[in-house]
Enzyme design. Structure first.
Site, PDB file in Angstrom:
ATOM      1  N   HIS A  55     -20.722  -3.973  44.672  1.00  0.00           N
ATOM      2  CA  HIS A  55     -19.703  -3.398  43.645  1.00  0.00           C
ATOM      3  C   HIS A  55     -20.283  -2.394  42.722  1.00  0.00           C
ATOM      4  CE1 HIS A  55     -15.777  -3.604  41.407  1.00  0.00           C
ATOM      5  NE2 HIS A  55     -16.584  -3.227  40.413  1.00  0.00           N
ATOM      6  N   HIS A  86     -20.237 -10.899  34.642  1.00  0.00           N
ATOM      7  CA  HIS A  86     -21.185 -10.220  33.993  1.00  0.00           C
ATOM      8  C   HIS A  86     -21.488 -10.325  32.424  1.00  0.00           C
ATOM      9  CE1 HIS A  86     -18.105  -7.335  33.573  1.00  0.00           C
ATOM     10  NE2 HIS A  86     -18.725  -6.660  32.741  1.00  0.00           N
ATOM     11  N   HIS A 138     -17.969 -12.526  31.115  1.00  0.00           N
ATOM     12  CA  HIS A 138     -16.821 -12.244  31.475  1.00  0.00           C
ATOM     13  C   HIS A 138     -16.749 -11.778  32.917  1.00  0.00           C
ATOM     14  CE1 HIS A 138     -18.297  -8.416  29.573  1.00  0.00           C
ATOM     15  NE2 HIS A 138     -17.256  -7.768  30.188  1.00  0.00           N
ATOM     16  N   GLU A 180     -17.312  -3.860  25.429  1.00  0.00           N
ATOM     17  CA  GLU A 180     -16.395  -3.379  26.229  1.00  0.00           C
ATOM     18  C   GLU A 180     -15.058  -3.611  25.608  1.00  0.00           C
ATOM     19  OE1 GLU A 180     -16.904  -4.922  29.965  1.00  0.00           O
ATOM     20  OE2 GLU A 180     -18.877  -4.355  30.281  1.00  0.00           O
ATOM     21  N   HIS A 225     -14.585  -7.437  24.587  1.00  0.00           N
ATOM     22  CA  HIS A 225     -15.788  -8.155  25.019  1.00  0.00           C
ATOM     23  C   HIS A 225     -16.964  -7.735  24.498  1.00  0.00           C
ATOM     24  CE1 HIS A 225     -13.392  -9.048  28.749  1.00  0.00           C
ATOM     25  NE2 HIS A 225     -13.162 -10.029  28.005  1.00  0.00           N
TER      26      HIS A 225
END
Length: 428
Positions: free
Chosen positions: A286, A329, A365, A335, A359
């Site tokens: 990803h 992560h 999260h 974020e 976050h």
């Protein structure tokens, strides 16, 4: 009349609402055409390199200096960094959409601060705001001297009347209004809701493409700048200015949007996210969200942005042997996420259009338990992800959440529950 547009990010554009209003060969002629006054908007330091220097010449009916004294104007829901009443918290936070008010509120009145970073007086960091407007700004204008404004509509279009012309911005599009550019907001649909990033730092620009090469992400030609469109109004209007972290207001005897012609690269522009050329992995793993960066405000440390805007539009996902949703992560960037429409692929419920999550840096999260279980069991066939538009505002600074947003009724008190219910599957 529909607004007209000029193509190309950061170009030296020029436009005139009346033929012959724009002089050629001299920026500030002794007598500007049509009895206009020449004025320069300088958005960067005079000595900054040509590649990042931003300025525009405008030719207006009256000098913008022709105005009375500004007086302080109170605002109960708009804040700037640093805030004295707020908390930089490691806790994960999420909000439902801000409800539309029962009262009449224009764009400026409705601004609602979620959190801030940096210091507005030192010109670093950002402010993160929401808006829920129910009235157009007919006799009122706004300019933000503290930073440029990135506007992301979520519900209802905006018609932005700026000094440089008009921008019609609908959900799915974004707009950036340059620092200190005066404008007013008209609501074609009667009300509108969305997000605002107030960028105190370096102006937003396109990210470097590096190994990507010449093509991909946002193409410069798809950014649209307005053509000149002026107001010649001889009546009392209010001009509100944000300066030094607070609002100021003055009554003018004329509209400040009296620019008949202009040329330069500082002003306002918009972009349709449907034009974003999304990139991703075509093998395995990803990719980091940085591969989806639309705009970046560079920070003082290379690679650590004052602010990034990343979007996640329609795209194919084809990775094999890969957990496809965003992985679990924690990282050194804060974020803030919003959702224009659809469903975010990492959250099966609770994160709805018009809502938001935060976050802070190093907060753990990732996807919820239901999304995780489905992703592990999925048959990994090529899949086109459609019908959703989440976005991410990322900054190297911790975000201080205002007390207003922390104690708000629309803040979800049980957000930590999104990561409850993970079974123990360890077999070692």
């Amino acid at each position: 009349m529909k607004p007209g547009y000029l193509h190309g990010f950061g170009n030296e554009h020029h436009s005139e609402a009346i033929e012959g209003a724009l002089p050629w060969g001299q920026n500030a002629p002794q007598h500007a055409p049509l009895g206009l006054y020449a004025e320069q908007h300088t958005a960067t330091a005079f000595t900054e390199p040509r590649g990042v220097n931003r300025r525009s010449w405008v030719y207006r009916i009256r000098p913008s200096a022709a105005h009375p004294e500004f007086a302080p104007l109170s605002h109960e829901t708009l804040f700037s960094a640093p805030v004295t009443d707020g908390v930089a918290s490691p806790n994960r936070l999420r909000w439902d959409p801000l409800p539309f008010p029962d009262t009449v509120m224009d764009f400026v009145d409705s601004l609602y601060t979620i959190g801030v970073t940096g210091n507005v007086l030192q010109r670093n960091g950002i402010g993160i705001h929401l808006y829920v407007a129910t009235a157009s700004m007919d006799d009122r204008y706004f300019a933000d001297s503290d930073g440029e404004l990135l506007v992301i509509p979520q519900s209802g279009a905006l018609l932005l009347h700026t000094e440089f012309g008009r921008l019609h911005v609908a959900p799915g599009e974004i707009a950036v209004i340059g620092r200190a550019v005066r404008f007013r907001v008209e609501l074609p649909e009667g009300r509108a809701r969305g997000y605002v990033c107030e960028n105190y730092g370096q102006p937003f620009t396109l990210p470097a493409l590096g190994p990507i090469g010449a093509n991909g992400l946002a193409n410069p030609r798809d950014f649209l700048y307005p053509v000149a469109a002026y107001e010649d109004r001889e009546e009392t209007v209010q001009v509100v200015q944000k300066f030094g972290g607070r609002l100021w207001a003055a009554d003018y005897a004329h509209s400040p949007l009296d620019v008949v012609a202009w040329h330069g690269n500082h002003g306002a522009y918009k972009y349709d996210t449907a034009n974003f050329a999304a990139l991703g992995s075509i093998g395995f793993d990803h990719p980091d969200p940085s591969i989806m960066t639309l705009l970046t405000s560079p920070g003082e440390l290379p690679g650590q942005a004052n602010a990034d805007l990343a979007i996640f539009p329609d795209r194919w996902t084809v990775m094999e042997h890969t957990f496809r949703p965003p992985y679990f992560h924690r990282n050194g960037m804060s974020e803030f996420m919003g959702l224009v429409h659809g469903v975010h692929d990492a959250k099966s419920e609770g994160f709805v259009p018009g809502g938001a999550s935060l976050h802070n840096l190093w907060a753990s999260h990732g996807p919820d338990a239901e999304t995780t279980a489905a992703a592990i069991a999925a048959d990994l066939q090529p899949r086109k992800m459609t019908g959703s538009l989440p976005f991410l505002l990322e900054t190297r600074y911790p975000v201080t959440v205002t007390e207003l947003a922390r104690s708000a009724a629309h803040r979800q008190s049980g957000y930590d529950g999104a990561w409850a219910g993970f079974p123990r599957s360890f077999t070692g």
